[in-house]
Design an enzyme around this catalytic site. Structure first.
Site, PDB file in Angstrom:
ATOM      1  N   GLU A  49      -6.260 -52.133 -57.859  1.00 48.84           N
ATOM      2  CA  GLU A  49      -6.231 -53.239 -56.893  1.00 48.84           C
ATOM      3  C   GLU A  49      -7.479 -53.710 -56.628  1.00 48.84           C
ATOM      4  O   GLU A  49      -8.482 -53.075 -56.521  1.00 48.84           O
ATOM      5  CB  GLU A  49      -5.379 -52.830 -55.681  1.00 48.84           C
ATOM      6  CG  GLU A  49      -4.098 -52.191 -55.939  1.00 48.84           C
ATOM      7  CD  GLU A  49      -3.433 -51.710 -54.709  1.00 48.84           C
ATOM      8  OE1 GLU A  49      -1.870 -51.768 -54.640  1.00 48.84           O
ATOM      9  OE2 GLU A  49      -3.827 -51.607 -53.669  1.00 48.84           O
ATOM     10  N   CYS A  69     -13.517 -58.574 -53.978  1.00 48.34           N
ATOM     11  CA  CYS A  69     -13.723 -56.975 -53.770  1.00 48.34           C
ATOM     12  C   CYS A  69     -13.344 -56.311 -54.903  1.00 48.34           C
ATOM     13  O   CYS A  69     -12.202 -56.332 -55.517  1.00 48.34           O
ATOM     14  CB  CYS A  69     -13.003 -56.586 -52.704  1.00 48.34           C
ATOM     15  SG  CYS A  69     -13.116 -54.750 -52.271  1.00 48.34           S
ATOM     16  N   CYS A  84     -10.419 -41.880 -57.000  1.00 45.93           N
ATOM     17  CA  CYS A  84     -11.518 -41.612 -56.582  1.00 45.93           C
ATOM     18  C   CYS A  84     -11.895 -40.191 -56.355  1.00 45.93           C
ATOM     19  O   CYS A  84     -10.744 -39.510 -55.871  1.00 45.93           O
ATOM     20  CB  CYS A  84     -12.067 -42.421 -55.335  1.00 45.93           C
ATOM     21  SG  CYS A  84     -13.759 -42.401 -54.585  1.00 45.93           S
ATOM     22  N   CYS A 116     -12.512 -38.846 -49.220  1.00 48.12           N
ATOM     23  CA  CYS A 116     -12.835 -39.155 -47.543  1.00 48.12           C
ATOM     24  C   CYS A 116     -11.627 -39.116 -46.707  1.00 48.12           C
ATOM     25  O   CYS A 116     -10.319 -39.522 -47.247  1.00 48.12           O
ATOM     26  CB  CYS A 116     -13.649 -40.618 -47.397  1.00 48.12           C
ATOM     27  SG  CYS A 116     -14.930 -40.646 -48.279  1.00 48.12           S
ATOM     28  N   CYS A 124      -9.209 -42.578 -46.409  1.00 52.45           N
ATOM     29  CA  CYS A 124      -9.142 -43.588 -47.541  1.00 52.45           C
ATOM     30  C   CYS A 124      -7.852 -42.908 -48.431  1.00 52.45           C
ATOM     31  O   CYS A 124      -7.513 -41.908 -48.664  1.00 52.45           O
ATOM     32  CB  CYS A 124     -10.504 -43.769 -48.215  1.00 52.45           C
ATOM     33  SG  CYS A 124     -10.528 -44.830 -49.479  1.00 52.45           S
ATOM     34  N   CYS A 166      -9.917 -52.602 -45.974  1.00 54.78           N
ATOM     35  CA  CYS A 166     -10.679 -51.400 -46.457  1.00 54.78           C
ATOM     36  C   CYS A 166      -9.907 -50.138 -46.555  1.00 54.78           C
ATOM     37  O   CYS A 166      -9.262 -49.890 -45.205  1.00 54.78           O
ATOM     38  CB  CYS A 166     -11.859 -51.440 -45.411  1.00 54.78           C
ATOM     39  SG  CYS A 166     -13.132 -52.727 -45.324  1.00 54.78           S
TER      40      CYS A 166
HETATM   41  N1  SAH Z   1     -16.584 -45.226 -52.432  1.00 49.49           N
HETATM   42  C1  SAH Z   1     -17.404 -46.591 -51.939  1.00 49.49           C
HETATM   43  C2  SAH Z   1     -16.880 -47.949 -52.127  1.00 49.49           C
HETATM   44  C3  SAH Z   1     -15.657 -48.046 -51.372  1.00 49.49           C
HETATM   45  S1  SAH Z   1     -15.929 -49.405 -50.262  1.00 49.49           S
HETATM   46  C4  SAH Z   1     -17.849 -46.235 -50.549  1.00 49.49           C
HETATM   47  O1  SAH Z   1     -17.510 -45.235 -49.856  1.00 49.49           O
HETATM   48  O2  SAH Z   1     -18.724 -47.089 -50.122  1.00 49.49           O
HETATM   49  C5  SAH Z   1     -14.312 -49.274 -48.944  1.00 49.49           C
HETATM   50  C6  SAH Z   1     -15.133 -49.141 -47.604  1.00 49.49           C
HETATM   51  O3  SAH Z   1     -13.728 -48.858 -46.755  1.00 49.49           O
HETATM   52  C7  SAH Z   1     -15.773 -47.945 -47.337  1.00 49.49           C
HETATM   53  O4  SAH Z   1     -16.838 -48.228 -46.407  1.00 49.49           O
HETATM   54  C8  SAH Z   1     -14.839 -46.865 -46.687  1.00 49.49           C
HETATM   55  O5  SAH Z   1     -15.470 -45.700 -46.252  1.00 49.49           O
HETATM   56  C9  SAH Z   1     -14.093 -47.603 -46.197  1.00 49.49           C
HETATM   57  N2  SAH Z   1     -12.733 -47.138 -45.623  1.00 49.49           N
HETATM   58  C10 SAH Z   1     -11.982 -46.302 -46.373  1.00 49.49           C
HETATM   59  N3  SAH Z   1     -10.870 -45.996 -45.798  1.00 49.49           N
HETATM   60  C11 SAH Z   1     -10.608 -46.922 -44.599  1.00 49.49           C
HETATM   61  C12 SAH Z   1      -9.799 -47.113 -43.567  1.00 49.49           C
HETATM   62  N4  SAH Z   1      -8.703 -46.171 -43.609  1.00 49.49           N
HETATM   63  N5  SAH Z   1     -10.092 -48.075 -42.559  1.00 49.49           N
HETATM   64  C13 SAH Z   1     -11.294 -48.505 -42.715  1.00 49.49           C
HETATM   65  N6  SAH Z   1     -12.203 -48.646 -43.459  1.00 49.49           N
HETATM   66  C14 SAH Z   1     -12.083 -47.704 -44.526  1.00 49.49           C
END
Ligand code: SAH
Length: 348
Positions: A90, A103, A110, A114, A117, A335
């Site tokens: 996506e 984006c 991945c 985290c 996410c 995000c």
């Molecule tokens: N793996 C890379 C690229 C992903 S960017 C990274 O970690 O930066 C996606 C962004 O959204 C990252 O900053 C991630 O931490 C954030 N993110 C992930 N899940 C989220 C959520 N549920 N709400 C808000 N931000 C989130």
């Protein structure tokens, strides 16, 4: 099977020559590829040439748009793409006053896992090739452009996947998208986001990529960060600080920190204090959002009053921070909401 978008112009020239075709065909082919054309659209290329490419199992556009959802809230579009092997990824297109930002995803799934996410729910399935990352930009550009003007002005590597866990393919993508005969998008208009794989931050600086480096920080101390980001076991927040300082010294580019506020986890005034201490002395900016909801993860975003209090503290202590609008939340395009499964409805 080989994907033509994986190759630079010079490599395409080699392919053309190896098929006993005149060299000028390389430019024609390369132009079509960057416009998002498939073989049948490449009007000025002889069928015999295209047949040779097909016989060698070269695919022109290996990534296809499967579906597009448009947010009723803000016009953000979520793209669902199908890869040649059936995998789904996506991405998102956001419209701003100054232009359109895409984006892009860098991996199917991945492995960073985290706690908040959606992208890591099934672990890492596979890396995307350079051409599969580029293919997202090319397909969405084609879908949105009017006339000859490029529709995409900015790229953020913030879709699913950890870009630094796929370093070689991601940097080749940067070279391809930046190439003069290609889309020619400048490093100034590209942001790469990482959860903080520090060895690659040094490498990116040493390899001479002057882009906007964005760190998904989400916690100012190792204890809090470890609860939500397993990568903290390998690299501490102090390691991150050192690495981004190096990146800034080499490139002069201001570092951006992402901080998604999670109720009861990283949003107290003590966290704000620790954040001020950590970021002291860095040329940086903090982007704050409330955590977006991901059903399987169960965590909740901080309420507006607490976010305001947190940000007031940062401002008082001279840390520049902005609260970012969440875009595309009604289509699960915000995000952390991108995943490898195609969700038809919200209640699946
Ligand atoms: N793996 C890379 C690229 C992903 S960017 C990274 O970690 O930066 C996606 C962004 O959204 C990252 O900053 C991630 O931490 C954030 N993110 C992930 N899940 C989220 C959520 N549920 N709400 C808000 N931000 C989130």
């Amino acid at each position: 099977m080989k994907q033509l978008l994986d190759y630079s112009f010079e490599e395409i020239e080699q392919i053309v020559l190896s098929l006993n075709e005149p060299k000028f065909r390389a430019k024609q082919l390369f132009d079509w590829l960057n416009k998002g054309a498939d073989y049948e659209e490449m009007k000025n290329l002889p069928k015999s040439f295209i047949d040779k490419l097909k016989a060698q199992e070269y695919i022109a556009q290996a990534i296809k748009i499967e579906d597009v959802k448009v947010s009723k809230l803000d016009g953000t579009k979520k793209y669902i793409y199908r890869l040649y092997d059936g995998n789904i990824i996506e991405g998102v297109l956001m419209k701003y006053k100054y232009g359109n930002t895409i984006c892009v995803s860098t991996q199917v799934g991945c492995r960073m896992n985290c706690a908040f996410c959606a992208s890591g729910l099934d672990g890492l399935i596979r890396n995307l090739t350079p051409g599969e990352i580029l293919g997202q930009v090319i397909a969405v550009n084609k879908d949105n452009k009017q006339g000859d003007e490029r529709a995409i002005t900015n790229i953020v590597l913030m879709g699913s996947g950890e870009p630094f866990d796929n370093y070689d393919n991601v940097t080749k993508f940067l070279d391809l998208v930046n190439a003069e005969g290609g889309l020619n998008i400048s490093m100034r208009n590209i942001s790469l986001s990482t959860c903080g794989l520090c060895d690659k931050i040094y490498k990116l600086a040493d390899d001479g990529y002057n882009l906007t480096l964005t760190i998904s920080l989400h916690a100012p101390d190792n204890e809090t960060r470890l609860k939500i980001m397993p990568v903290t076991k390998k690299y501490s927040v102090e390691d991150i600080k050192k690495a981004v300082k190096y990146y800034f010294d080499k490139t002069g580019r201001r570092i951006v920190f992402e901080y998604s506020m999670i109720a009861g986890v990283n949003d107290s005034i003590n966290h704000a204090k620790a954040l001020v201490n950590l970021l002291k002395g860095l040329t940086c900016h903090v982007n704050i959002i409330a955590l977006n909801y991901v059903k399987e993860r169960g965590l909740k975003g901080t309420n507006n009053d607490n976010i305001k209090e947190f940000m007031d503290y940062l401002e008082k202590n001279k840390i520049s921070a902005t609260r970012r609008r969440t875009m595309g939340a009604d289509i699960d395009g915000a995000c952390g909401q991108l995943r490898r499964k195609y969700l038809e409805g919200k209640d699946e």
